[in-house]
Enzyme design. Structure first.
Site, short mmCIF file in Angstrom:
data_model
loop_
_atom_site.label_atom_id
_atom_site.label_comp_id
_atom_site.label_asym_id
_atom_site.label_seq_id
_atom_site.Cartn_x
_atom_site.Cartn_y
_atom_site.Cartn_z
N HIS A 87 60.30 21.35 70.00
CA HIS A 87 59.44 21.39 71.17
C HIS A 87 59.17 19.97 71.67
O HIS A 87 59.46 19.00 70.99
CB HIS A 87 58.07 21.98 70.81
CG HIS A 87 58.10 23.35 70.27
ND1 HIS A 87 57.86 24.46 71.04
CD2 HIS A 87 58.33 23.81 69.00
CE1 HIS A 87 57.93 25.54 70.29
NE2 HIS A 87 58.21 25.18 69.05
N TYR B 103 52.06 23.38 65.91
CA TYR B 103 53.26 22.75 65.36
C TYR B 103 53.03 22.28 63.93
O TYR B 103 51.92 21.89 63.56
CB TYR B 103 53.67 21.51 66.19
CG TYR B 103 53.76 21.75 67.66
CD1 TYR B 103 54.60 22.72 68.19
CD2 TYR B 103 53.00 20.99 68.55
CE1 TYR B 103 54.69 22.92 69.56
CE2 TYR B 103 53.08 21.18 69.91
CZ TYR B 103 53.93 22.15 70.41
OH TYR B 103 54.00 22.35 71.77
N HIS C 161 63.04 25.35 71.90
CA HIS C 161 62.04 26.34 72.30
C HIS C 161 62.54 27.15 73.48
O HIS C 161 62.32 28.36 73.58
CB HIS C 161 60.72 25.63 72.63
CG HIS C 161 59.61 26.56 72.97
ND1 HIS C 161 58.62 26.22 73.85
CD2 HIS C 161 59.32 27.83 72.57
CE1 HIS C 161 57.77 27.23 73.96
NE2 HIS C 161 58.18 28.22 73.20
N LYS D 141 61.19 28.29 79.56
CA LYS D 141 60.60 26.96 79.70
C LYS D 141 61.70 25.91 79.57
O LYS D 141 62.76 26.20 79.02
CB LYS D 141 59.57 26.72 78.59
CG LYS D 141 58.42 27.68 78.58
CD LYS D 141 57.47 27.38 77.44
CE LYS D 141 56.29 28.34 77.55
NZ LYS D 141 55.10 27.79 76.99
N CYS E 33 61.24 23.27 77.74
CA CYS E 33 60.94 22.70 76.43
C CYS E 33 62.11 22.87 75.46
O CYS E 33 62.60 23.98 75.30
CB CYS E 33 59.68 23.38 75.89
SG CYS E 33 59.10 22.78 74.31
#
Length: 135
Positions: free
Chosen positions: A10, A39, A115, A121, A123
């Site tokens: 991420h 995380y 991710h 996304k 990410c």
């Protein structure tokens, strides 16, 4: 010991010049209703790897996959205009690779993914799945 078969990379979706700590992310995630930082590891611009959530606790970083994954984030991921960008410093790239090698040694059945492979996304703003397929 948790069974881990997924390592998810991420970014914090913050400008590369912004200092972000695990305590900052912890506050952001608590504000979103998480128990604590989602995380397990946070990699700073200088390559320092800060611990986040305890590795034995399922993360809160990839919906539907947290119970058997490890979440690793680097600080950055957006440019000065707030657009997704691979802002990793050379130190972050080196630290991220070292950490992923270590995690893969600890969890040999785990695969490494971005991710964005699991969510709509950008990410982590680069293709971690492809970049780390050699690990």
């Amino acid at each position: 010991m948790r069974k881990i078969n997924l390592i998810v990379v991420h970014c914090t979706a913050t400008p590369a010049t912004r200092t972000v700590t695990a305590a900052d992310v912890d506050n952001w995630h608590k504000a979103r209703g998480f128990q604590c930082i989602g995380y397990h590891y946070l990699i700073h611009q200088n390559g320092y790897i800060e611990l986040g959530r305890d590795i034995e606790q399922p993360g809160a970083h990839t919906k539907g996959f947290n119970s058997y994954s490890v979440g690793v984030a680097y600080v950055g991921g957006v440019d000065s205009e707030g657009k997704p960008a691979d802002t990793r410093t050379p130190e972050q790239k080196s630290a991220l690779r070292r950490l992923l090698v270590h995690l893969k040694e600890s969890y040999p059945d785990a695969s490494i993914h971005s991710h964005r492979d699991f969510a709509n996304k950008a990410c982590p703003c680069f293709d971690a799945t492809k970049e780390y397929e050699d690990i």
